[in-house]
Design an enzyme around this catalytic site. Structure first.
Site, PDB file in Angstrom:
ATOM      1  N   VAL A 128       3.517  12.673   2.544  1.00  0.00           N
ATOM      2  CA  VAL A 128       2.603  12.250   1.664  1.00  0.00           C
ATOM      3  C   VAL A 128       1.192  11.953   2.232  1.00  0.00           C
ATOM      4  O   VAL A 128       1.399  11.113   2.998  1.00  0.00           O
ATOM      5  CB  VAL A 128       2.803  11.155   0.850  1.00  0.00           C
ATOM      6  CG1 VAL A 128       2.109  10.385  -0.316  1.00  0.00           C
ATOM      7  CG2 VAL A 128       4.629  11.554   0.453  1.00  0.00           C
ATOM      8  N   ASP A 143       6.231  -7.486   1.257  1.00  0.00           N
ATOM      9  CA  ASP A 143       5.582  -7.078   2.260  1.00  0.00           C
ATOM     10  C   ASP A 143       5.156  -7.521   3.120  1.00  0.00           C
ATOM     11  O   ASP A 143       4.986  -9.139   2.670  1.00  0.00           O
ATOM     12  CB  ASP A 143       4.134  -5.879   1.877  1.00  0.00           C
ATOM     13  CG  ASP A 143       3.384  -4.517   2.717  1.00  0.00           C
ATOM     14  OD1 ASP A 143       3.851  -5.008   4.284  1.00  0.00           O
ATOM     15  OD2 ASP A 143       4.198  -3.936   2.713  1.00  0.00           O
ATOM     16  N   ASN A 159      11.609   0.448   0.614  1.00  0.00           N
ATOM     17  CA  ASN A 159      10.643   1.985   1.549  1.00  0.00           C
ATOM     18  C   ASN A 159      10.739   1.105   2.367  1.00  0.00           C
ATOM     19  O   ASN A 159       9.385   1.407   3.374  1.00  0.00           O
ATOM     20  CB  ASN A 159       9.705   1.412   0.411  1.00  0.00           C
ATOM     21  CG  ASN A 159       8.429   2.092   0.399  1.00  0.00           C
ATOM     22  OD1 ASN A 159       8.636   3.234   0.566  1.00  0.00           O
ATOM     23  ND2 ASN A 159       7.428   1.236   0.593  1.00  0.00           N
ATOM     24  N   TYR A 197      12.307   8.788  14.525  1.00  0.00           N
ATOM     25  CA  TYR A 197      11.791   8.595  13.090  1.00  0.00           C
ATOM     26  C   TYR A 197      12.936   9.614  12.402  1.00  0.00           C
ATOM     27  O   TYR A 197      13.121   8.689  11.131  1.00  0.00           O
ATOM     28  CB  TYR A 197      10.966   9.303  12.641  1.00  0.00           C
ATOM     29  CG  TYR A 197      10.753   8.242  11.624  1.00  0.00           C
ATOM     30  CD1 TYR A 197      10.331   7.846  10.614  1.00  0.00           C
ATOM     31  CD2 TYR A 197      10.332   9.713  10.126  1.00  0.00           C
ATOM     32  CE1 TYR A 197       9.424   7.690   9.737  1.00  0.00           C
ATOM     33  CE2 TYR A 197       9.426   9.785   8.677  1.00  0.00           C
ATOM     34  CZ  TYR A 197       9.560   8.502   8.303  1.00  0.00           C
ATOM     35  OH  TYR A 197       9.445   8.404   7.314  1.00  0.00           O
ATOM     36  N   THR A 249      -0.472  10.075   2.943  1.00  0.00           N
ATOM     37  CA  THR A 249      -0.721   8.220   2.750  1.00  0.00           C
ATOM     38  C   THR A 249      -1.412   7.962   4.469  1.00  0.00           C
ATOM     39  O   THR A 249      -1.097   8.905   5.414  1.00  0.00           O
ATOM     40  CB  THR A 249       0.528   7.189   2.554  1.00  0.00           C
ATOM     41  OG1 THR A 249       1.815   7.758   3.118  1.00  0.00           O
ATOM     42  CG2 THR A 249       1.329   7.849   1.439  1.00  0.00           C
ATOM     43  N   ASP A 269       9.668 -10.032   5.612  1.00  0.00           N
ATOM     44  CA  ASP A 269       9.863  -9.300   7.239  1.00  0.00           C
ATOM     45  C   ASP A 269      11.007  -9.077   6.792  1.00  0.00           C
ATOM     46  O   ASP A 269      12.440  -9.391   6.955  1.00  0.00           O
ATOM     47  CB  ASP A 269       9.600  -9.949   8.167  1.00  0.00           C
ATOM     48  CG  ASP A 269      10.333  -8.945   9.260  1.00  0.00           C
ATOM     49  OD1 ASP A 269      10.613  -8.694   9.539  1.00  0.00           O
ATOM     50  OD2 ASP A 269       9.830  -9.901  10.479  1.00  0.00           O
ATOM     51  N   VAL A 270      11.227  -7.674   6.876  1.00  0.00           N
ATOM     52  CA  VAL A 270      12.521  -6.856   5.898  1.00  0.00           C
ATOM     53  C   VAL A 270      14.039  -6.854   7.084  1.00  0.00           C
ATOM     54  O   VAL A 270      14.858  -7.084   7.363  1.00  0.00           O
ATOM     55  CB  VAL A 270      12.525  -5.520   5.295  1.00  0.00           C
ATOM     56  CG1 VAL A 270      11.591  -5.308   4.435  1.00  0.00           C
ATOM     57  CG2 VAL A 270      11.852  -3.983   6.832  1.00  0.00           C
ATOM     58  N   ARG A 280       0.545  -1.373   0.479  1.00  0.00           N
ATOM     59  CA  ARG A 280       0.180   0.207  -0.321  1.00  0.00           C
ATOM     60  C   ARG A 280       0.542   1.114  -0.401  1.00  0.00           C
ATOM     61  O   ARG A 280       2.001   1.147   0.080  1.00  0.00           O
ATOM     62  CB  ARG A 280      -0.575  -0.055   1.350  1.00  0.00           C
ATOM     63  CG  ARG A 280      -0.418  -0.732   2.791  1.00  0.00           C
ATOM     64  CD  ARG A 280      -0.831   0.382   3.946  1.00  0.00           C
ATOM     65  NE  ARG A 280      -2.257  -1.320   4.030  1.00  0.00           N
ATOM     66  CZ  ARG A 280      -1.761  -1.779   4.069  1.00  0.00           C
ATOM     67  NH1 ARG A 280      -0.073  -2.289   5.299  1.00  0.00           N
ATOM     68  NH2 ARG A 280      -2.230  -2.779   4.694  1.00  0.00           N
ATOM     69  N   LYS A 331      16.357   7.467   9.507  1.00  0.00           N
ATOM     70  CA  LYS A 331      16.103   8.426   8.264  1.00  0.00           C
ATOM     71  C   LYS A 331      17.328   8.923   7.563  1.00  0.00           C
ATOM     72  O   LYS A 331      17.491   9.256   6.270  1.00  0.00           O
ATOM     73  CB  LYS A 331      14.692   9.173   7.551  1.00  0.00           C
ATOM     74  CG  LYS A 331      13.342   8.302   7.723  1.00  0.00           C
ATOM     75  CD  LYS A 331      13.801   7.372   6.483  1.00  0.00           C
ATOM     76  CE  LYS A 331      12.385   5.923   6.942  1.00  0.00           C
ATOM     77  NZ  LYS A 331      11.857   5.285   5.834  1.00  0.00           N
TER      78      LYS A 331
END
Length: 263
Positions: A192, A39, A88, A157, A194, A61-62, A18, A161
């Site tokens: 964004v 995902d 991402n 966060y 989202t 699962d990254v 998504r 990043k």
């Protein structure tokens, strides 16, 4: 994105069920790439893949090294190679520093930073000479405008990043020095709207930092010279550019696609 041709290439996008990840997957496919949607959200991810011609889905699962190895191998086998990896997948914890919960932040650090590191690791192993794909390629890591500004309640966060940006630059240097033939860049999206962006507006206003979610959004727009929030397509087009030959001499950079907010 018009004019950029990825025909014959294979892309793996994490967090692609998504939001921004799905938009990136759709844009890569529209440019001609075959796309693996990766995902943890299996049902939604399968639905997203079904809506993109030639796409496939893999549960990932990254933060799990073994799952990365399996999914990359599956991508090479199922789609015929691997040329682009878009790291991402990410989560955001809104918290004042004085109230930070260690467990929530550890989980965020694992997804945002460790997940990106592992994605870059397995991209390198597959794309470098002698790897399962072996033709070089491009890694695009998704950072954030949060790496460039001081916005309240997102210290953890922002740190992750910023780390993604630094990781990207070191990875580009390693790839070059070791002859992997893999360009590594990151993109710094602006806010964004989202689910994650809306959540941030709601939670920062809930902390009393803004009068309402609309006021939080207004504060972001006020800081943005372009005078609006980002669209998913704005960021997705930047990702397609970084995956394409038009960016062939762009390496180790953080591309700010934020309307000038982070300048």
């Amino acid at each position: 994105m018009a004019g950029l041709d990825l025909t014959g290439r294979v892309a793996l996008v994490t967090g692609a069920a998504r939001g921004l990840g799905a938009g990136a997957a759709q844009a890569l496919a529209a440019a001609g790439a075959r796309v693996m949607i990766a995902d943890v959200a299996k049902d939604v991810g399968e639905q997203t893949a079904a809506g993109i011609e030639g796409a496939a889905f893999a549960e990932l699962d990254v933060t799990d090294d073994a799952q990365w190895e399996s999914v990359v191998a599956h991508t090479v086998s199922e789609l015929g190679g691997l040329d682009v990896v878009v790291n991402n997948a990410g989560i955001e914890v809104t918290s004042l520093i004085a109230d930070a919960e260690p467990d929530a932040h550890r989980a965020m650090f694992d997804v945002n930073l460790l997940g990106t590191l592992l994605g870059t690791k397995h991209a390198f192993r597959a794309m470098r000479p002698g790897g399962a794909a072996g033709n070089g390629g491009a890694v695009i890591n998704v950072a954030s405008v949060a790496a460039d500004i001081a916005f309240p309640a997102i210290a953890g966060y922002s740190a992750t990043k910023s780390g993604v940006d630094r990781l990207t630059r070191v990875a580009a240097m390693e790839s070059g020095k070791l002859g992997y033939g893999v360009r590594v860049n990151c993109i710094h999206p602006g806010l964004v709207p989202t689910d994650m962006g809306v959540k941030l507006a709601v939670e920062t206003s809930g902390l009393g930092l803004f009068e309402s979610p609309d006021a939080a959004v207004g504060a972001v727009v006020e800081l943005t010279p372009s005078g609006r929030l980002a669209d998913v397509s704005d960021i997705a087009d930047g990702i397609v550019f970084l995956a394409s030959d038009q960016s062939r001499f762009v390496n180790g950079v953080g591309l700010q696609v934020d309307g000038g907010m982070g300048m």
